[in-house]
Structure formats: structure tokens, C-alpha cells
Scaffold this motif. Structure first.
Motif, PDB file in Angstrom:
ATOM      1  N   ILE A  97       1.099  -0.861   0.193  1.00  0.00           N
ATOM      2  CA  ILE A  97       0.128  -0.194  -0.023  1.00  0.00           C
ATOM      3  C   ILE A  97       0.819   1.133  -0.031  1.00  0.00           C
ATOM      4  O   ILE A  97       2.318   1.293  -0.146  1.00  0.00           O
ATOM      5  CB  ILE A  97      -0.719   0.383   0.694  1.00  0.00           C
ATOM      6  N   LEU A  98       0.379   1.850  -0.445  1.00  0.00           N
ATOM      7  CA  LEU A  98       0.694   3.714   0.089  1.00  0.00           C
ATOM      8  C   LEU A  98       0.258   4.110   1.251  1.00  0.00           C
ATOM      9  O   LEU A  98      -0.624   4.330   2.172  1.00  0.00           O
ATOM     10  CB  LEU A  98       0.699   4.442  -0.989  1.00  0.00           C
ATOM     11  N   PRO A  99       1.689   5.074   1.142  1.00  0.00           N
ATOM     12  CA  PRO A  99       3.290   5.629   1.274  1.00  0.00           C
ATOM     13  C   PRO A  99       3.633   3.534   1.667  1.00  0.00           C
ATOM     14  O   PRO A  99       3.244   2.763   2.397  1.00  0.00           O
ATOM     15  CB  PRO A  99       3.582   5.716   2.111  1.00  0.00           C
TER      16      PRO A  99
ATOM     17  N   HIS B  85       7.467  -3.501   1.920  1.00  0.00           N
ATOM     18  CA  HIS B  85       7.342  -2.657   0.914  1.00  0.00           C
ATOM     19  C   HIS B  85       9.206  -2.335  -0.518  1.00  0.00           C
ATOM     20  O   HIS B  85       9.628  -3.880   0.847  1.00  0.00           O
ATOM     21  CB  HIS B  85       7.336  -1.204   0.599  1.00  0.00           C
ATOM     22  N   GLY B  86       9.813  -2.685  -1.031  1.00  0.00           N
ATOM     23  CA  GLY B  86      10.808  -2.584  -1.625  1.00  0.00           C
ATOM     24  C   GLY B  86      12.035  -1.597  -1.690  1.00  0.00           C
ATOM     25  O   GLY B  86      11.428  -0.805  -1.018  1.00  0.00           O
ATOM     26  N   THR B  87      12.111  -1.044  -2.750  1.00  0.00           N
ATOM     27  CA  THR B  87      12.774   0.255  -3.007  1.00  0.00           C
ATOM     28  C   THR B  87      13.892   1.056  -3.766  1.00  0.00           C
ATOM     29  O   THR B  87      13.177  -0.165  -4.714  1.00  0.00           O
ATOM     30  CB  THR B  87      14.161   0.602  -1.406  1.00  0.00           C
ATOM     31  N   ILE B  88      14.238   1.986  -4.103  1.00  0.00           N
ATOM     32  CA  ILE B  88      14.163   2.315  -5.873  1.00  0.00           C
ATOM     33  C   ILE B  88      15.029   3.768  -5.832  1.00  0.00           C
ATOM     34  O   ILE B  88      15.535   3.625  -4.834  1.00  0.00           O
ATOM     35  CB  ILE B  88      12.407   2.795  -6.363  1.00  0.00           C
TER      36      ILE B  88
ATOM     37  N   LEU C 174      11.745  11.380   1.329  1.00  0.00           N
ATOM     38  CA  LEU C 174      11.990  11.898   0.312  1.00  0.00           C
ATOM     39  C   LEU C 174      11.165  11.589  -1.268  1.00  0.00           C
ATOM     40  O   LEU C 174      11.413  11.937  -2.496  1.00  0.00           O
ATOM     41  CB  LEU C 174      13.440  11.840  -0.432  1.00  0.00           C
ATOM     42  N   ARG C 175       9.893  10.411  -0.379  1.00  0.00           N
ATOM     43  CA  ARG C 175       9.291   9.538  -1.787  1.00  0.00           C
ATOM     44  C   ARG C 175       7.861  10.128  -1.346  1.00  0.00           C
ATOM     45  O   ARG C 175       6.749  10.281  -2.738  1.00  0.00           O
ATOM     46  CB  ARG C 175       9.220   8.069  -2.164  1.00  0.00           C
TER      47      ARG C 175
ATOM     48  N   PHE D 207      18.966   5.020  -1.970  1.00  0.00           N
ATOM     49  CA  PHE D 207      18.413   4.276  -2.196  1.00  0.00           C
ATOM     50  C   PHE D 207      17.010   4.189  -0.780  1.00  0.00           C
ATOM     51  O   PHE D 207      16.829   4.212  -0.604  1.00  0.00           O
ATOM     52  CB  PHE D 207      18.091   2.636  -2.246  1.00  0.00           C
ATOM     53  N   GLN D 208      15.657   4.912  -2.101  1.00  0.00           N
ATOM     54  CA  GLN D 208      14.261   5.334  -1.407  1.00  0.00           C
ATOM     55  C   GLN D 208      12.923   4.557  -1.108  1.00  0.00           C
ATOM     56  O   GLN D 208      13.457   3.888  -1.981  1.00  0.00           O
ATOM     57  CB  GLN D 208      14.483   6.449  -1.220  1.00  0.00           C
ATOM     58  N   HIS D 209      12.271   4.635  -0.246  1.00  0.00           N
ATOM     59  CA  HIS D 209      10.828   4.261  -0.041  1.00  0.00           C
ATOM     60  C   HIS D 209      10.350   4.863  -0.237  1.00  0.00           C
ATOM     61  O   HIS D 209      10.249   5.965   0.731  1.00  0.00           O
ATOM     62  CB  HIS D 209      10.928   3.043  -0.417  1.00  0.00           C
ATOM     63  N   GLY D 210       8.674   5.183  -0.368  1.00  0.00           N
ATOM     64  CA  GLY D 210       7.435   5.453  -0.095  1.00  0.00           C
ATOM     65  C   GLY D 210       6.694   5.987  -0.899  1.00  0.00           C
ATOM     66  O   GLY D 210       5.610   6.258  -1.000  1.00  0.00           O
ATOM     67  N   GLY D 211       7.236   6.053  -2.106  1.00  0.00           N
ATOM     68  CA  GLY D 211       6.732   6.560  -3.277  1.00  0.00           C
ATOM     69  C   GLY D 211       5.885   5.087  -4.199  1.00  0.00           C
ATOM     70  O   GLY D 211       5.926   3.985  -3.794  1.00  0.00           O
ATOM     71  N   ILE D 212       6.008   5.684  -5.475  1.00  0.00           N
ATOM     72  CA  ILE D 212       4.809   4.686  -6.379  1.00  0.00           C
ATOM     73  C   ILE D 212       6.557   3.761  -7.376  1.00  0.00           C
ATOM     74  O   ILE D 212       6.684   4.803  -8.434  1.00  0.00           O
ATOM     75  CB  ILE D 212       3.930   5.561  -7.443  1.00  0.00           C
ATOM     76  N   SER D 213       6.447   2.707  -7.620  1.00  0.00           N
ATOM     77  CA  SER D 213       7.750   1.504  -8.705  1.00  0.00           C
ATOM     78  C   SER D 213       7.730   0.793  -8.716  1.00  0.00           C
ATOM     79  O   SER D 213       6.576   0.450  -7.263  1.00  0.00           O
ATOM     80  CB  SER D 213       9.151   2.596  -8.554  1.00  0.00           C
ATOM     81  N   LEU D 214       7.858  -0.057  -9.759  1.00  0.00           N
ATOM     82  CA  LEU D 214       7.293  -1.559  -9.499  1.00  0.00           C
ATOM     83  C   LEU D 214       8.566  -1.918  -8.072  1.00  0.00           C
ATOM     84  O   LEU D 214       7.369  -3.112  -7.370  1.00  0.00           O
ATOM     85  CB  LEU D 214       8.353  -2.282 -10.378  1.00  0.00           C
TER      86      LEU D 214
END
Length: 518
Positions: free
Chosen positions: A266-268, A415-418, A436-437, A497-504
């Protein structure tokens, strides 16, 4: 192809002349010798790419020669050749780390295959991988631009991870840049898919939707509990699909994979929201309303995930599961050691939830520590660090111990990270969060065309810190930066590497059911 040099030791070397001529004609330079002693003398005076070694020679046997070669020249691959099919000889040779094992009478193509497999493996794999990905590139690109559903996006992402790991193994990595561009394109289209679909997943009971964080326990874990076998739920914080795929071969030594159930975070896509949703079985606004004593809001300074055990306990009771359970969070090695020594007590519980925080710690350390940045300058090195941790972790040790028990094991993440690259300017008040995301706050000022702008948090089942609060989510590999000291901020956080937003990478995450092989 370079001119490889082969040393071939056999007391009947003259009988092998046709094979030597065959290899010479294929471009290999072969030096023949008649004994193990001659082979060792020749190695002391010249360099070779590979050694062929007859097992049954007078004087030093093949196995004795092999032992000395491995002691003095450990990097030279050795192919053992023998007339004997005795099992103990094979086992000794394999135990001495031979590169291949051939049985006489020899076939010229059999020898050539062995040489190519050992000396040309990387080049051939690289060429074949690059050619295969080029052939599939067009198909993937066409799929990305089609009207995909949530399952098709999972399939696309897993396919791209597969090629990413394949290209990672090649020598030149010629196609890595092409794949990265294709991943960027995929994330752009995926972000638009989430903008179109996410709200209806949360609010429309009549549409088909993916498994989401808050339903993971109810649908994938609770049905296993109380069935006579202890259930072990491992949540590895921040685990991406590529990292799981590298761990899988080690785990597969001890476990059969019964099923793989990817789900959408889910988001975030952060611990405070996604992992609390897993343990509570609720969306964030429901957690904040019904468990106000456990929910920690954005405006509060205390840790956001300190009440997972209590969330889990209430979730079990609400689901009518009167079972024994434990909860452990592993932040440090000594906590893992204590958990391993205590595993007999864990076997008495119906459910054991164990959170490993290393991958999350690694991603933050890479942002904050120059040394970790240098150790993991790119995606490949980041995966390598994760693998190094897992190989020596108490998690793998505990999985090995449990593989001898009658248990059910589930491995997943929150969750993952981008890896973020493109900064977006955003303005908010002093109470706006630091992630940041995504941002939550009053009067957020950002180019709304470049983000997922949620003016009404109720639509996404998110809490409102204030009546006028809104949420902004970064898409693709963007990150949100304040105009004040913008250049410093961008240089510091770009390529982290950050997380919180929308990406695969952040949203599509693995859930694996394992059954011990024993």
C-alpha cells in the motif's frame, strides 16, 4: 577469441595425438607431458589456462597431482580424465574442486565442450544473454505500452528482474543501459496505471484487485495457523524481487517452494504504513481511528513501528484465532543469535512473526555513510551486499535449523526500494515529513503533473494530521527536494535507495510459501 593454453598430462599421451591436433586446429595451444611430476615442473615454468589430468598415471597419481596443483595454483581449472567409473574417485576429484570429469574413451567434441564450458563460458553466456534480451526487448516494450492489469504488471516486472540478473552475470554488461532505459519506461507507465487503479482497489468491492498489504495475514498466513504445525512468518524489511531471486537458490537447498504470491504494497510504501498494515490487517486511516493508542502519526517524533506485536495480537483476536504466538524484531547480530538459541521455545507457538531489518538498515546506511556508498555504487553491488549479509546471517542459520522440523515457513517483506535519480522541487510548511518519496502536510506546492497528488486523504484511506493535510507521492525514480539548499540536497540524495512512492520496485513485492525438504 584469445589463444588459450592447455597443459595435458597422460602417461599414454602419444595415443591422444589426434585429440591434440583437433584442439590445435580449433585454436588452442596444447602442451603434452607424460606424468604428474612433469606437469608440476611445466607449471612452475609457464602459465596455462587449463590442465587436463589423467587419473591413472605411474608415480604421482592424478589425484595426488591434482592436490599439489590446487595447493600451488588454486585458480587454474583442472579436468580429470579417467578410465575408471569408481564412485570414490569421482567423489575425491569433485571434493578437490575439479572443473570437469571426463571418462575414457574420449570423444573430440566432448573435450571441446569441456574446454568451452570452462574457458569460454562467460563470453558465450554474455553473447547469448545479450542476443536473447535483444530479441525480447521489443516484446516487453510492446507489453509495457499495452493496457495491462495488475497481474500482467507483476509478470512484466518479474521478467525485467530476470533479465537484469542475467545481464548482471555477463562480462561487458553491454545491454545494462538499454534495460535500465526500459525499466524507466516501464515505471513511467506503471505509475500511470497506479494513478488510475489504486483508489478503486481500496474502495470498490466489486472489481478484481491484487493482494494488498492489509490482507496479507488474513489470506496468506492465518489459514495456516492452528493446523498442527508451527508457522514461521519472516518479514525482511525493504526486500526487492531481485534480492529475493538471489537468496532463493540458497534457500532451495533446504526447502521446496510451494507457492509464490506477489502482492502490492500500500501507499506510502514505508514501514510506518505498509508493515503496520500487514500486522494490523487494516488500512492506515482505520488503524489511526480504531487503534489510536498504537498508531503514531507523522507529526509525532517517536518510532512509527514500535507497536507491531500489539497490532498482531489484536488482529489475531479480531480474526477469532485464540493461538499462541511470538513476535521478534532483529536489528542486531546478537538479537539474531539469541533467537537461534531460543528456537526450541518458538516451536511451541502456533505462529512466530520475525522481522529482519538489515536490508532497510543497509539502504539507509548507504545514504548516510560514504564507505557504504563506495561499497555499493550501483544496483549490482547493492544486491551483492545484501547477498553477503544473507549468507552469513542468523536468518539463514535459523532457516537451516527449521528445515529439519515439521513447520510451515512464509517469507515476505513490507515494501521494496528504488534508486532515485531525478529531483522534484516541493514546498511545504515546517511540519511536513522528511521522506523523499512522499510528503504529507498543509499547502504542499509541487508540479502536480509530475506526482500523484492526493488532495483528499480519505480517498486512499490515509489519516489526516490536519483538516487541510494532503499527500504527494513521487513516481518512477523521482525524489522530492526543498528549494532551500537545493543543489546540496540533490547531490547528497541522488543515486540513493529510497522508498515511500510509486514504482515497480517499491510496490510489487514477494511472498513465498516454503516447505522443508526433510
Amino acid at each position: 577469441m584469445r589463444n588459450y593454453k592447455i597443459l595435458w598430462a597422460d602417461d599414454e599421451i602419444d595415443l591422444l595425438k589426434p585429440h591434440i591436433i583437433f584442439l590445435n586446429n580449433k585454436g588452442y595451444e596444447v602442451t603434452p607431458v607424460n606424468s604428474g611430476s612433469d606437469a608440476l615442473d611445466t607449471l612452475s615454468n609457464d602459465t596455462f589456462d587449463i590442465v587436463f589430468l589423467d587419473e591413472n598415471m605411474p608415480g604421482l597419481t592424478g589425484l595426488e597431482t591434482l592436490s599439489q596443483i590446487k595447493e600451488n595454483y588454486p585458480s587454474i581449472p583442472v579436468v580429470m580424465i579417467t578410465k575408471s567409473e569408481e564412485e570414490h574417485i569421482m567423489e575425491e576429484a569433485i571434493g578437490a574442486k575439479i572443473a570437469d570429469y571426463l571418462i575414457k574413451p574420449l570423444n573430440p567434441n566432448q573435450i571441446l565442450l569441456s574446454v568451452k564450458k570452462i574457458l569460454d563460458n562467460k563470453r558465450l553466456v554474455s553473447e547469448q544473454t545479450n542476443m536473447s534480451y535483444q530479441q525480447e526487448f521489443r516484446t516487453i516494450s510492446m507489453d509495457i505500452n499495452d493496457q495491462l492489469d495488475f497481474q500482467e504488471w507483476i509478470d512484466i516486472y518479474k521478467k525485467m528482474v530476470y533479465w537484469e540478473l542475467r545481464i548482471d552475470e555477463t562480462e561487458e554488461k553491454d545491454m545494462a543501459e538499454v534495460l535500465n532505459m526500459q525499466k524507466d519506461e516501464a515505471n513511467s507507465e506503471f505509475s500511470e496505471f497506479i494513478l488510475d487503479s489504486y483508489e478503486s482497489w481500496l474502495n470498490d468491492p466489486n472489481i478484481e484487485k491484487p493482494l494488498l498489504s492489509h490482507r496479507v495475514l488474513k489470506e496468506q498466513v492465518f489459514p495456516l495457523v492452528g493446523q498442527g504445525e508451527p508457522v514461521f512468518l519472516f518479514i525482511i524489511d525493504n526486500l526487492r524481487y531481485d534480492q529475493w531471486n538471489l537468496m532463493e537458490p540458497m534457500i532451495s537447498e533446504f526447502y521446496n517452494i510451494e507457492s509464490e504470491v506477489p502482492f502490492y504494497s500500500i501507499l506510502p510504501t514505508t514501514t510506518a504504513y505498509a508493515r503496520n498494515a500487514i500486522f494490523s490487517g487494516m488500512l492506515p486511516d482505520e488503524m489511526a481511528a480504531k487503534h489510536s493508542d498504537l498508531w503514531v502519526g507523522e507529526e509525532e517524533d517517536e518510532g512509527k513501528n514500535n507497536n507491531e506485536k500489539e497490532f498482531l495480537e489484536r488482529n489475531l483476536k479480531r480474526s477469532g484465532l485464540n493461538v499462541s504466538f511470538s513476535y521478534n524484531k532483529i536489528l542486531q547480530k546478537n538479537q539474531g543469535r539469541q533467537l537461534v538459541s531460543n528456537f526450541n521455545n518458538l516451536m511451541n507457538n502456533d505462529l512466530n512473526a520475525i522481522v529482519y531489518n538489515f536490508v532497510d538498515v543497509l539502504s539507509h546506511a548507504r545514504t548516510d555513510m560514504k564507505m557504504i556508498r563506495e561499497l555499493a555504487p550501483d544496483e549490482s553491488a547493492y544486491r551483492s551486499l545484501t547477498m553477503s549479509w544473507f549468507q552469513h546471517s542468523t536468518l539463514l542459520e535459523l532457516l537451516r535449523i527449521l528445515s529439519d522440523k515439521k513447520v510451515k515457513v512464509v517469507i515476505t517483506t513490507d515494501h521494496g526500494t528504488i534508486r532515485v535519480k531525478k529531483p522534484l522541487k516541493i514546498v511545504g510548511d515546517r511540519n511536513t515529513n522528511t521522506n523523499l518519496r512522499y510528503k504529507v502536510g498543509k499547502n504542499l506546492n509541487v508540479n502536480t503533473k509530475e506526482v500523484f497528488n492526493c488532495k483528499n486523504p480519505d480517498d486512499l484511506h490515509l489519516p489526516r494530521p490536519n483538516v487541510s493535510s494532503s499527500y504527494v507521492f513521487a513516481k518512477k525514480n523521482d525524489f522530492l527536494a526543498y528549494p532551500n539548499n537545493f543543489n546540496y540536497y540533490v547531490n547528497y540524495y541522488k543515486d540513493t535507495f529510497q522508498h515511500g512512492g510509486i514504482s515497480l520496485e517499491e510496490m510489487i513485492v514477494p511472498l513465498i510459501h516454503l516447505r522443508p525438504k526433510n
